[in-house]
Design an enzyme around this catalytic site. Structure first.
Site, mmCIF file in Angstrom:
data_model
loop_
_atom_site.group_PDB
_atom_site.id
_atom_site.type_symbol
_atom_site.label_atom_id
_atom_site.label_comp_id
_atom_site.label_asym_id
_atom_site.label_seq_id
_atom_site.Cartn_x
_atom_site.Cartn_y
_atom_site.Cartn_z
ATOM 1 C CE LYS A 142 -97.119 -7.386 57.445
ATOM 2 N NZ LYS A 142 -96.378 -8.789 57.599
ATOM 3 C CB SER B 31 -103.820 -6.175 60.841
ATOM 4 O OG SER B 31 -104.543 -6.443 59.565
#
Length: 400
Positions: A51, A300
């Site tokens: 992110k 992720s």
């Protein structure tokens, strides 16, 4: 739609703050799915997740007026840390709305980067509504976690790195929450190689992207229920929906037990720790319809608390047949425990727990119940134990 040069420009910007996450070849996951698997470990990023890419790319592109108003964001955890880190680095005030049940490790990490945290709602969508309310009230600049092309642009830099390192990759598996990650990666990857397959992976309990594709419109799920809290999104974005429709080849679903199994294998074979949403693409490897291809699975994120790690390992061991608990009814007479112990010893099963109860769950007055937990080497080993007991005249009942 974004173009290749947009992602290339974003790559120069995010290189200022990201860690280099080289591909890791995985024999273990290759054997599991019959393809040649490489792992892209974005759980090793500075903030523990991908992110930071999208958040930094978005914030650094803002004009001075937008930065001066301060930032507001909503997040299940990883976007919060990305925004907080980028804001601190660029000298901008940030407020983050997070679901009330966000893992403590994510909340504390966000605060550690200097952001104000507002805990609100049970799921991401409710935290998002609170952030919108605060934006309107305070005049903050909103940094959306996924439905923003500047954010997608930053996330798409992952595709540039993957295909630079492995230009002949046949497929890239990407977790889906709100859709920003897969939108950026799919668009960038297809711009470089139109033939590479982009496969999204969603949890069964929060399959908002698949629902949107099937209905051909953005669909609001009634509820979400998954251990992959970072992807527990009831509705994907309007922009991401268009990118997914155009660039994503397939979406597969995995359940929580498949996530736990993938988690255990990742820890055991690669000594890497990832959160539930982070390992979606590894769990999705077993759902592939092809064999013998070069496949990249993106981890992720890795922001997971210690208690959850313990729970994931224990449940993963059970799911993969590495822990076997069973009960057996025994005659209430001396020597029976010794017989059970002998059978298990002959089967090379290591006993880790025994409960011998004379006062409950007996089928007849002259019987007692014995519960045994032992370490095993998979389902074939469990069958060997079951058959051995059956041969000696004992019927065992599997508990987990």
């Amino acid at each position: 739609m974004l173009k290749l040069e947009d992602f290339q420009a974003a790559k120069k910007r995010v290189d200022e703050v990201i860690m280099e996450t080289k591909l890791i070849h995985s024999e273990a996951f290759s054997d599991e799915c019959g393809n040649d698997v490489y792992i892209k470990p974005e759980n090793l990023q500075k903030t523990g997740a991908f992110k930071i890419r999208g958040a930094y790319n978005k914030i650094v592109k803002l004009d001075d007026e937008a930065k001066k108003r301060g930032l507001i964001a909503s997040s299940a955890g990883n976007h919060a840390q990305g925004v907080a880190y980028a804001a601190k680095k660029l000298g901008v005030k940030a407020t983050i709305c997070m679901p009330a049940h966000t893992p403590l490790i994510k909340v504390e990490a966000t605060k550690a980067h200097g952001a104000d945290v507002v805990l609100y709602g049970d799921v991401y969508d409710e935290a998002y509504a609170k952030a919108c309310e605060l934006q309107e009230k305070e005049g903050y600049t909103f940094v959306h976690p996924f439905d923003d092309e500047d954010v997608m642009e930053g996330q798409g830099t992952i595709a540039l790195e993957i295909l630079d390192e492995l230009p002949d990759a046949d497929a890239i598996l990407v977790p889906i929450g709100g859709g920003g990650l897969i939108s950026g990666i799919a668009c960038a990857a297809k711009a470089i190689n139109p033939n590479v397959k982009i496969i999204g992976v969603e949890p069964e309990g929060a399959a908002s992207a698949l629902a949107a594709i099937q209905e051909d419109q953005i669909t609001l799920l009634k509820e979400v229920n998954t251990i992959a809290d970072g992807t527990a999104v009831k509705q994907i974005g309007a922009k991401t929906f268009e990118y997914i429709k155009k660039y994503v080849d397939e979406i597969v679903l995995v359940d929580d037990y498949e996530l736990m199994e993938a988690f255990l294998l990742l820890v055991e074979k690669h000594k890497l720790v990832a959160e539930g949403s982070g390992i979606l693409s590894l769990a999705g490897l077993k759902k592939l319809k092809f064999k013998g291809k070069k496949v990249v699975s993106l981890i992720s994120g890795g922001n997971i608390d210690v208690m959850t790690i313990s729970s994931m390992i224990n449940k993963g061991l059970i799911s993969r047949g590495r822990i076997f608990t069973f009960s057996v009814q025994l005659p209430d007479m001396p020597g029976q425990l010794e017989k059970v112990s002998h059978i298990l010893n002959q089967c090379n099963a290591n006993v880790v727990g025994v409960e011998h109860n004379q006062f409950k769950n007996f089928a007849r007055f002259s019987e007692v119940e014995l519960r045994v937990t032992c370490e095993t080497n998979g389902e074939s080993h469990i069958k060997t134990i079951t058959d051995a007991f059956d041969k000696e005249g004992y019927t065992i009942t599997r508990i987990n």
